[in-house]
Design an enzyme around this catalytic site. Structure first.
Site, PDB file in Angstrom:
ATOM      1  N   HIS A 186       0.871  -1.191   0.000  1.00  0.00           N
ATOM      2  CA  HIS A 186       0.000   0.000   0.000  1.00  0.00           C
ATOM      3  C   HIS A 186       0.898   1.228   0.000  1.00  0.00           C
ATOM      4  O   HIS A 186       1.337   1.696   1.046  1.00  0.00           O
ATOM      5  CB  HIS A 186      -0.907  -0.041   1.245  1.00  0.00           C
ATOM      6  CG  HIS A 186      -1.937   1.061   1.278  1.00  0.00           C
ATOM      7  ND1 HIS A 186      -3.149   0.912   1.926  1.00  0.00           N
ATOM      8  CD2 HIS A 186      -1.940   2.319   0.767  1.00  0.00           C
ATOM      9  CE1 HIS A 186      -3.843   2.027   1.805  1.00  0.00           C
ATOM     10  NE2 HIS A 186      -3.118   2.913   1.112  1.00  0.00           N
ATOM     11  N   HIS A 224       1.416   4.832  -2.420  1.00  0.00           N
ATOM     12  CA  HIS A 224       1.074   5.710  -3.551  1.00  0.00           C
ATOM     13  C   HIS A 224       2.379   6.341  -4.022  1.00  0.00           C
ATOM     14  O   HIS A 224       3.016   7.079  -3.259  1.00  0.00           O
ATOM     15  CB  HIS A 224       0.095   6.789  -3.118  1.00  0.00           C
ATOM     16  CG  HIS A 224      -1.178   6.235  -2.544  1.00  0.00           C
ATOM     17  ND1 HIS A 224      -2.314   6.051  -3.302  1.00  0.00           N
ATOM     18  CD2 HIS A 224      -1.485   5.789  -1.297  1.00  0.00           C
ATOM     19  CE1 HIS A 224      -3.266   5.533  -2.544  1.00  0.00           C
ATOM     20  NE2 HIS A 224      -2.794   5.359  -1.320  1.00  0.00           N
ATOM     21  N   HIS A 277      -9.410   0.958  -1.525  1.00  0.00           N
ATOM     22  CA  HIS A 277      -9.394   1.577  -0.204  1.00  0.00           C
ATOM     23  C   HIS A 277     -10.823   1.495   0.349  1.00  0.00           C
ATOM     24  O   HIS A 277     -11.782   1.838  -0.353  1.00  0.00           O
ATOM     25  CB  HIS A 277      -9.027   3.056  -0.295  1.00  0.00           C
ATOM     26  CG  HIS A 277      -7.572   3.331  -0.508  1.00  0.00           C
ATOM     27  ND1 HIS A 277      -6.845   2.759  -1.502  1.00  0.00           N
ATOM     28  CD2 HIS A 277      -6.714   4.148   0.179  1.00  0.00           C
ATOM     29  CE1 HIS A 277      -5.581   3.211  -1.435  1.00  0.00           C
ATOM     30  NE2 HIS A 277      -5.484   4.054  -0.429  1.00  0.00           N
ATOM     31  N   GLU A 337     -11.158   3.448   5.683  1.00  0.00           N
ATOM     32  CA  GLU A 337     -10.126   4.355   6.200  1.00  0.00           C
ATOM     33  C   GLU A 337     -10.865   5.455   6.974  1.00  0.00           C
ATOM     34  O   GLU A 337     -10.697   5.587   8.182  1.00  0.00           O
ATOM     35  CB  GLU A 337      -9.304   4.954   5.049  1.00  0.00           C
ATOM     36  CG  GLU A 337      -8.226   5.926   5.495  1.00  0.00           C
ATOM     37  CD  GLU A 337      -7.500   6.612   4.315  1.00  0.00           C
ATOM     38  OE1 GLU A 337      -8.040   6.630   3.197  1.00  0.00           O
ATOM     39  OE2 GLU A 337      -6.391   7.147   4.546  1.00  0.00           O
ATOM     40  N   ASP A 373       1.783   3.989   2.877  1.00  0.00           N
ATOM     41  CA  ASP A 373       0.766   4.846   2.256  1.00  0.00           C
ATOM     42  C   ASP A 373       1.410   5.993   1.460  1.00  0.00           C
ATOM     43  O   ASP A 373       1.563   5.874   0.256  1.00  0.00           O
ATOM     44  CB  ASP A 373      -0.207   5.383   3.316  1.00  0.00           C
ATOM     45  CG  ASP A 373      -1.597   5.679   2.774  1.00  0.00           C
ATOM     46  OD1 ASP A 373      -1.852   5.416   1.594  1.00  0.00           O
ATOM     47  OD2 ASP A 373      -2.445   6.179   3.556  1.00  0.00           O
ATOM     48  N   ASP A 374       1.741   7.082   2.139  1.00  0.00           N
ATOM     49  CA  ASP A 374       2.357   8.254   1.486  1.00  0.00           C
ATOM     50  C   ASP A 374       3.543   8.699   2.340  1.00  0.00           C
ATOM     51  O   ASP A 374       3.466   9.692   3.070  1.00  0.00           O
ATOM     52  CB  ASP A 374       1.319   9.385   1.388  1.00  0.00           C
ATOM     53  CG  ASP A 374       0.108   8.969   0.580  1.00  0.00           C
ATOM     54  OD1 ASP A 374       0.206   8.922  -0.652  1.00  0.00           O
ATOM     55  OD2 ASP A 374      -0.928   8.645   1.200  1.00  0.00           O
TER      56      ASP A 374
HETATM   57  N1  ADE Z   1      -4.379   8.825  -2.039  1.00  0.00           N
HETATM   58  C1  ADE Z   1      -3.157   8.918  -1.521  1.00  0.00           C
HETATM   59  N2  ADE Z   1      -3.173   8.542  -0.236  1.00  0.00           N
HETATM   60  C2  ADE Z   1      -4.445   8.197   0.061  1.00  0.00           C
HETATM   61  C3  ADE Z   1      -5.092   7.712   1.227  1.00  0.00           C
HETATM   62  N3  ADE Z   1      -4.468   7.526   2.379  1.00  0.00           N
HETATM   63  N4  ADE Z   1      -6.419   7.478   1.150  1.00  0.00           N
HETATM   64  C4  ADE Z   1      -7.086   7.688   0.027  1.00  0.00           C
HETATM   65  N5  ADE Z   1      -6.519   8.137  -1.093  1.00  0.00           N
HETATM   66  C5  ADE Z   1      -5.204   8.379  -1.082  1.00  0.00           C
HETATM   67 ZN    ZN Z   2      -3.678   4.778   0.481  1.00  0.00          ZN
END
Ligand code: ADE
Ligand code: ZN
Length: 337
Positions: A9, A11, A189, A192, A270-271
């Protein structure tokens, strides 16, 4: 040596570090509305998912050329490899680029250039997952799937991301059916920020094989029982959950409870450029905050390979799981384990 692991996971646009953002802006003749990387970093105080997404979409405007995407992906792979990542399944958001006039072919060519070099350069195998932005229309998602046809040999799966609340999975039923008919795997997703019913919908209407996040399944015991029974992997992102305020602090994260319940949990970043750490940093942080012992960490690493889309290379999956099982925590580099 860090614990071997897969990242499921991630991005790729969320790996854009402030330094690279400024370098790409300069290269592409763009001016960012921040004086320097320090001021940009100070903007990384998020109230929720939307406040993060606003900055995430703004900053990715610096990504314009094939080289930009290749550089972004190679930088991520180098960092991930240093933290023990041996296999990475990488999300990208085509609509966030095509909407700015960057062709899908440019994005795919840049990313795949870095991905193709990754086994030799970084010892990392990869898969690419194309995400649809759920706050855009189903028609736009279908157009994106159509536009991706020439690149489907490079794309393993489709995903669904962006603003979750008010955008239930069922809107994308036909798109996911079309993706399945094209031989693509499916993830989304769900749970969340959205309710447990979105997780059910992702499973029942979209036919997904993994749930990205899935945190809010805990509000529905029948759903938890089902996820356990069906061995549905959850790609959890604990640092993201803290930064986007889905949980108050890392010590409050339900990861240990979820593992105790028998859920097939994985831990991911994630990011990472925005949320304070790559996946090795995340393993380290949850170990400290949640007091996870070595066997718990080993289970998370093993799960990451079990849940990976490695069905076309079962030999590699088995080899990586054997490495996890044989891993000696005494050799760990605690800074990056
Ligand atoms: N795009 C990038 N990070 C995300 C996240 N945590 N949830 C949904 N979309 C995303
Ligand atoms: Zn994500």
């Amino acid at each position: 040596m860090p614990l071997p692991k897969a990242e499921l996971h991630l991005h790729i646009e969320g790996t854009l570090e402030p330094g690279l953002a400024f370098a790409l802006a300069a290269r592409n003749g763009l001016t960012l509305p921040y004086a320097d990387t320090g001021e940009l970093r100070r903007a990384y105080l998020f109230q929720d998912l939307q406040s993060f997404l606003d900055l995430y979409y703004e900053l990715m405007a610096v990504l314009r050329t094939e080289d930009d995407f290749a550089e972004l992906a190679d930088a991520y792979l180098a960092r991930a490899a240093a933290q023990g990542v041996r296999h990475a399944e990488i999300f990208f958001d085509p609509q966030a680029h095509t909407a700015r006039g960057v062709p899908l072919a440019t994005v795919v060519a840049g990313l795949t250039r870095a991905l193709d070099a990754a086994p030799e350069r970084h010892g990392v195998s990869t898969r690419l997952i194309m995400c649809f932005l759920r706050d855009l229309s189903a028609e736009s998602a279908m157009e994106t799937l159509e536009a991706a046809r020439p690149h489907l040999d490079r794309i393993t799966a489709v995903g669904l991301d962006s603003a979750e609340a008010g955008h239930p999975p069922a809107k994308f039923k036909e798109v996911y059916e079309a993706a399945a008919a094209l031989g693509l795997r499916r993830v989304a997703h769900a749970g969340e920020e959205g309710p447990p019913s979105y997780i059910r919908e992702a499973l029942d209407v979209l036919g997904v094989e993994r749930i990205d996040h899935g945190l809010r399944c805990l509000e529905d015991t029948e759903l938890v029982d089902r996820l356990v029974r069906e061995r549905t992997p959850l790609t959890l992102c604990p640092l993201s959950n803290v930064r986007l305020r889905a949980v108050d602090t890392l010590a409050d994260h339900p990861l240990p409870r979820m593992m105790d319940a028998g859920l097939l949990c994985t831990v991911n970043s994630d990011d990472p450029a925005y949320f304070g750490g790559y996946v090795g940093d995340t393993f380290h942080a949850v170990r400290e905050a949640l007091d996870l012992g070595p066997e718990r960490l080993r289970e998370l690493a093993r799960n990451s390979f079990l849940a990976a889309f490695l069905d076309d290379d079962e030999e590699r999956r088995a080899r990586l799981i054997a490495e996890v099982d044989a891993y000696d925590f005494a050799t760990e580099d605690t800074a990056t384990g």
